[in-house]
Design a protein around this motif. Structure first.
Motif, mmCIF file in Angstrom:
data_model
loop_
_atom_site.group_PDB
_atom_site.id
_atom_site.type_symbol
_atom_site.label_atom_id
_atom_site.label_comp_id
_atom_site.label_asym_id
_atom_site.label_seq_id
_atom_site.Cartn_x
_atom_site.Cartn_y
_atom_site.Cartn_z
ATOM 1 N N GLU A 109 0.830 -1.206 0.000
ATOM 2 C CA GLU A 109 0.000 0.000 0.000
ATOM 3 C C GLU A 109 0.866 1.259 0.000
ATOM 4 O O GLU A 109 0.501 2.264 -0.594
ATOM 5 C CB GLU A 109 -0.991 0.020 1.174
ATOM 6 N N ASN A 110 2.024 1.191 0.638
ATOM 7 C CA ASN A 110 2.935 2.339 0.622
ATOM 8 C C ASN A 110 3.600 2.504 -0.742
ATOM 9 O O ASN A 110 3.791 3.623 -1.202
ATOM 10 C CB ASN A 110 3.996 2.212 1.721
ATOM 11 N N ILE A 111 3.940 1.393 -1.366
ATOM 12 C CA ILE A 111 4.514 1.453 -2.716
ATOM 13 C C ILE A 111 3.516 2.116 -3.666
ATOM 14 O O ILE A 111 3.884 2.967 -4.477
ATOM 15 C CB ILE A 111 4.918 0.054 -3.224
ATOM 16 N N GLU A 112 2.256 1.750 -3.553
ATOM 17 C CA GLU A 112 1.234 2.330 -4.426
ATOM 18 C C GLU A 112 1.127 3.843 -4.226
ATOM 19 O O GLU A 112 0.988 4.595 -5.190
ATOM 20 C CB GLU A 112 -0.126 1.655 -4.212
ATOM 21 N N ASN A 113 1.197 4.285 -2.981
ATOM 22 C CA ASN A 113 1.137 5.714 -2.684
ATOM 23 C C ASN A 113 2.294 6.450 -3.360
ATOM 24 O O ASN A 113 2.097 7.489 -3.989
ATOM 25 C CB ASN A 113 1.168 5.909 -1.160
ATOM 26 N N ILE A 114 3.491 5.910 -3.240
ATOM 27 C CA ILE A 114 4.674 6.536 -3.840
ATOM 28 C C ILE A 114 4.587 6.463 -5.363
ATOM 29 O O ILE A 114 4.901 7.430 -6.059
ATOM 30 C CB ILE A 114 5.973 5.878 -3.326
ATOM 31 N N LYS A 115 4.145 5.329 -5.896
ATOM 32 C CA LYS A 115 4.031 5.185 -7.350
ATOM 33 C C LYS A 115 3.039 6.185 -7.937
ATOM 34 O O LYS A 115 3.242 6.688 -9.042
ATOM 35 C CB LYS A 115 3.630 3.754 -7.724
ATOM 36 N N GLN A 116 1.974 6.495 -7.211
ATOM 37 C CA GLN A 116 1.017 7.489 -7.700
ATOM 38 C C GLN A 116 1.689 8.847 -7.852
ATOM 39 O O GLN A 116 1.481 9.547 -8.841
ATOM 40 C CB GLN A 116 -0.170 7.604 -6.750
ATOM 41 N N LYS A 117 2.531 9.209 -6.895
ATOM 42 C CA LYS A 117 3.237 10.491 -6.966
ATOM 43 C C LYS A 117 4.293 10.454 -8.072
ATOM 44 O O LYS A 117 4.470 11.436 -8.789
ATOM 45 C CB LYS A 117 3.851 10.836 -5.618
ATOM 46 N N ARG A 118 4.992 9.334 -8.208
ATOM 47 C CA ARG A 118 5.960 9.200 -9.300
ATOM 48 C C ARG A 118 5.249 9.319 -10.642
ATOM 49 O O ARG A 118 5.753 9.960 -11.565
ATOM 50 C CB ARG A 118 6.675 7.845 -9.228
ATOM 51 N N ASN A 119 4.096 8.680 -10.759
ATOM 52 C CA ASN A 119 3.324 8.758 -11.995
ATOM 53 C C ASN A 119 2.887 10.185 -12.285
ATOM 54 O O ASN A 119 2.898 10.619 -13.441
ATOM 55 C CB ASN A 119 2.112 7.829 -11.954
ATOM 56 N N GLN A 120 2.506 10.927 -11.247
ATOM 57 C CA GLN A 120 2.106 12.321 -11.453
ATOM 58 C C GLN A 120 3.279 13.132 -11.986
ATOM 59 O O GLN A 120 3.114 13.970 -12.864
ATOM 60 C CB GLN A 120 1.576 12.940 -10.153
ATOM 61 N N PHE A 121 4.477 12.863 -11.469
ATOM 62 C CA PHE A 121 5.671 13.555 -11.950
ATOM 63 C C PHE A 121 5.863 13.281 -13.443
ATOM 64 O O PHE A 121 6.088 14.191 -14.229
ATOM 65 C CB PHE A 121 6.901 13.096 -11.156
ATOM 66 N N ARG A 122 5.735 12.017 -13.831
ATOM 67 C CA ARG A 122 5.869 11.632 -15.244
ATOM 68 C C ARG A 122 4.771 12.262 -16.089
ATOM 69 O O ARG A 122 5.028 12.782 -17.179
ATOM 70 C CB ARG A 122 5.831 10.111 -15.378
ATOM 71 N N LEU A 123 3.541 12.242 -15.591
ATOM 72 C CA LEU A 123 2.420 12.835 -16.338
ATOM 73 C C LEU A 123 2.615 14.333 -16.529
ATOM 74 O O LEU A 123 2.224 14.879 -17.567
ATOM 75 C CB LEU A 123 1.100 12.540 -15.633
ATOM 76 N N ASN A 124 3.226 14.993 -15.567
ATOM 77 C CA ASN A 124 3.515 16.421 -15.725
ATOM 78 C C ASN A 124 4.508 16.652 -16.866
ATOM 79 O O ASN A 124 4.390 17.628 -17.607
ATOM 80 C CB ASN A 124 4.050 17.019 -14.428
ATOM 81 N N ILE A 125 5.475 15.759 -17.003
ATOM 82 C CA ILE A 125 6.419 15.871 -18.124
ATOM 83 C C ILE A 125 5.678 15.649 -19.439
ATOM 84 O O ILE A 125 5.882 16.387 -20.410
ATOM 85 C CB ILE A 125 7.598 14.882 -17.964
ATOM 86 N N GLU A 126 4.807 14.652 -19.471
ATOM 87 C CA GLU A 126 4.007 14.414 -20.673
ATOM 88 C C GLU A 126 3.194 15.652 -21.035
ATOM 89 O O GLU A 126 3.106 16.030 -22.209
ATOM 90 C CB GLU A 126 3.055 13.229 -20.460
#
Length: 187
Positions: A109-126
């Motif tokens: 569950e903690n990995i998922e929380n961090i992955k969501q933020k990492r994904n947001q960082f990537r989506l911002n680049i997109e």
């Protein structure tokens, strides 16, 4: 004291790895008791989660400020994001290494929380790449998703080999990466 425990843990996790670092190792370095540790953290995993959360949240906030800056072109935003990532490895080297290497030790569950933020960082680049295409700063038809992964791969992997005190400064490395990404290396 919480900040001292966190900073010492980051140094130990970087040096020995999360699995090889005990709570006793952490408290011994600061000459405090395990009770002090447990006053601030319920477990070593919770401490690691706090480290990850603080790192990515801070990075994401600084990236969002770049993305939201209406005075910058999309090209300038992309260049600033590349600088942000390289300078973060320079300024927060141990935290960056722990962030990239030790995520596997977090609970699901903690990995998922961090992955969501990492994904947001990537989506911002997109979003920046797509905006650049729409505004004719970049070519049309670019795969913003693949380019974002590529940018993150190039910049984030630098934590593994880049020597901040070497012959290439962080700003120069960021310029090299930005030039490679934005103009390529073809003659």
């Amino acid at each position: 004291m919480k900040d001292k425990l966190t900073k010492q843990s980051i140094l130990l996790f970087e040096k020995k790895g999360f699995s090889q670092t005990s709570i006793q190792d952490i408290v011994n370095e600061l000459d405090v008791t395990k009770g002090t540790f447990y006053y601030y953290f319920t477990s070593k995993e919770q401490l690691l989660m706090d480290i990850h959360h603080d790192y990515i949240t801070n990075l994401l906030e600084r990236q969002q400020a770049i993305v939201d800056d209406g005075d910058l072109t999309q090209k300038e935003k992309l260049m600033k994001i590349i600088h942000l990532l390289i300078n973060d490895i320079t300024d927060k080297g141990p935290s960056a290494r722990v962030f990239f290497r030790e995520i596997r030790h977090l609970a699901n569950e903690n990995i998922e929380n961090i992955k969501q933020k990492r994904n947001q960082f990537r989506l911002n680049i997109e979003k920046v790449i797509e905006g650049g295409s729409k505004q004719k700063e970049f070519r049309e038809g670019l795969r913003a998703d693949m380019l974002a992964f590529g940018i993150l791969g190039v910049t984030n992997w630098s934590y593994n080999w880049y020597k901040t005190n070497g012959e290439v400064s962080p700003d120069e490395l960021a310029r090299i990466y930005a030039d490679m990404i934005l103009t390529g290396i073809a003659k």
